[in-house]
Design a protein around this motif. Structure first.
Motif, short mmCIF file in Angstrom:
data_model
loop_
_atom_site.label_atom_id
_atom_site.label_comp_id
_atom_site.label_asym_id
_atom_site.label_seq_id
_atom_site.Cartn_x
_atom_site.Cartn_y
_atom_site.Cartn_z
N TYR A 1 0.80 -1.24 0.00
CA TYR A 1 0.00 0.00 0.00
C TYR A 1 0.83 1.29 0.00
CZ TYR A 1 -4.21 -2.78 1.11
OH TYR A 1 -5.25 -3.66 1.07
N THR A 2 1.93 1.28 0.75
CA THR A 2 2.69 2.54 0.89
C THR A 2 3.13 3.06 -0.48
OG1 THR A 2 3.45 1.73 3.01
CG2 THR A 2 4.65 3.61 2.11
N GLY A 3 2.85 4.32 -0.72
CA GLY A 3 3.28 4.94 -1.98
C GLY A 3 2.37 4.66 -3.16
N THR A 4 1.23 4.00 -2.90
CA THR A 4 0.32 3.68 -4.01
C THR A 4 -0.44 4.92 -4.46
OG1 THR A 4 0.09 1.38 -3.37
CG2 THR A 4 -1.72 2.31 -4.65
N PHE A 5 -0.40 5.16 -5.75
CA PHE A 5 -1.08 6.32 -6.32
C PHE A 5 -2.52 5.97 -6.72
CE2 PHE A 5 -2.23 8.71 -10.20
CZ PHE A 5 -2.23 9.98 -9.66
N ASN B 1 -6.66 7.16 -5.38
CA ASN B 1 -7.53 7.12 -6.57
C ASN B 1 -7.94 5.68 -6.84
OD1 ASN B 1 -7.14 9.98 -7.44
ND2 ASN B 1 -5.01 9.28 -7.46
N LEU B 2 -9.12 5.54 -7.42
CA LEU B 2 -9.69 4.20 -7.56
C LEU B 2 -10.30 4.01 -8.94
CD1 LEU B 2 -10.27 1.84 -5.62
CD2 LEU B 2 -12.33 3.05 -4.90
N LEU C 1 -6.39 6.48 -16.48
CA LEU C 1 -5.19 6.39 -15.63
C LEU C 1 -4.21 7.51 -15.95
CD1 LEU C 1 -4.17 2.60 -15.52
CD2 LEU C 1 -5.32 3.95 -13.80
N VAL C 2 -4.01 7.75 -17.24
CA VAL C 2 -3.07 8.79 -17.67
C VAL C 2 -3.57 10.16 -17.24
CG1 VAL C 2 -2.10 9.94 -19.71
CG2 VAL C 2 -2.12 7.44 -19.58
N ALA C 3 -4.88 10.39 -17.42
CA ALA C 3 -5.44 11.70 -17.05
C ALA C 3 -5.28 11.96 -15.54
CB ALA C 3 -6.92 11.76 -17.43
N VAL C 4 -5.53 10.95 -14.73
CA VAL C 4 -5.40 11.11 -13.27
C VAL C 4 -3.93 11.30 -12.88
CG1 VAL C 4 -5.77 9.98 -11.04
CG2 VAL C 4 -7.51 9.83 -12.78
N ALA C 5 -3.05 10.56 -13.54
CA ALA C 5 -1.61 10.70 -13.25
C ALA C 5 -1.15 12.11 -13.62
CB ALA C 5 -0.81 9.65 -14.02
#
Ligand SMILES: Nc1nc2c(ncn2[C@@H]2O[C@H](COP(=O)(O)OP(=O)(O)OP(=O)(O)O)[C@@H](O)[C@H]2O)c(=O)[nH]1
Ligand SMILES: [Mg+2]
Length: 186
Positions: free
Chosen positions: A87-91, A125-126, A178-182
Motif C-alpha cells: 500500500y505505501t506509496g500507491t497512487f 484514486n480508484l 489512468l493517464v489523465a489522473v496521473a
C-alpha cells in the motif's frame, strides 16, 4: 574542470537530471476476477491465458510519457492479507470485479470498503473494473454499484469502467483515465 558542472550548464541539464515520477498502481480484487488477464492486456496488448496468481507480478509500463509501476496481486482469500504490504506509496488502485457472479460482487464490495479504511490508502484514486461483461449473466451496472455500496465512497476519486478480459474491451478507456489522473497528480 573535470567533474564540475557550471551553474549555467546545470540549469540547462536540470530537466534531464530531475528524476521522473513513477506512479505506483496496484491491481487487486477477488480471485478469478480477471486482474492478471487485464494486466496482460496492458503490458502485452493481447489475451494471455493465466494461472491463479500466488504472490505478485510486476511490470513497468509507460503511456504518453507517464511511467507506471504496476503490481498484480493474488486475490485468493488466504493471500489478501498480503495486499497491505504494497500500500505505501500507491497512487491508484485498480479493483477488478467479476460482475457475472453476484456473490463475488457482494464480497468484492466488502473487501473494497475494508481496504479503503487503511490509513495508508487514505484518499487513493480508484479505478473499478466491471469485468466479464461478455457473460450472459453479467449483472446490470446499477446493480453492481448498489451491491458494492459504491455510493458510500466519499473520500476517493473513482471511476467505474466496463471491461472484457477476453477481447480487451474497455482497457484502452481505462488507460486513458489512468493517464489523465496521473497528469493531475504530477
Ligand atoms: N468470460 C470471461 N472470462 C474472463 C474475463 N476476464 C478474465 N477471464 C477468465 O477468468 C479466469 C481468471 O482470470 P485471472 O486474470 O487469472 O484472474 P485473477 O483476478 O488474476 O485471479 P487471481 O490471480 O487468482 O487473483 C481466467 O480463465 C480468465 O481467462 C472476462 O472478461 N470474461
Ligand atoms: Mg491473477
Amino acid at each position: 574542470m573535470g567533474g564540475i558542472i557550471s551553474k549555467g550548464a546545470r540549469t540547462a541539464l536540470g530537466p534531464l537530471l530531475k528524476s521522473k515520477k513513477r506512479f505506483q498502481i496496484l491491481f487487486v480484487g477477488l480471485e478469478s476476477a480477471g486482474k492478471s488477464t487485464i494486466f496482460k492486456w496492458i503490458t502485452d496488448r493481447q489475451f494471455v491465458a493465466t494461472n491463479p496468481t500466488v504472490g505478485f507480478d510486476m511490470a513497468k509500463h509507460s503511456v504518453k510519457n507517464i511511467d507506471f509501476m504496476m503490481w498484480d496481486l493474488g486475490g485468493q482469500y488466504a493471500i489478501r492479507p498480503q495486499w497491505r504490504h504494497y500500500y505505501t506509496g500507491t497512487f491508484l488502485i485498480v479493483f477488478v470485479v467479476d460482475t457475472a457472479n453476484e456473490m463475488a460482487v457482494r464480497d468484492a464490495g466488502a473487501e473494497l470498503h475494508n481496504m479503503l479504511r487503511e490509513p495508508s490508502l487514505k484518499g487513493v484514486n480508484l479505478l473499478i473494473l466491471f469485468n466479464k461483461r461478455d457473460l450472459p449473466n453479467a449483472l446490470p451496472e446499477d446493480q453492481v454499484m448498489k451491491l458494492m455500496r459504491l455510493e458510500s465512497i466519499r473520500e476517493n476519486q473513482y471511476r467505474c469502467q466496463l471491461t472484457c478480459g477476453l477481447n480487451g474491451e474497455g482497457v484502452e478507456e481505462a488507460l486513458t483515465w489512468l493517464v489523465a489522473v496521473a497528469k493531475q497528480g504530477k
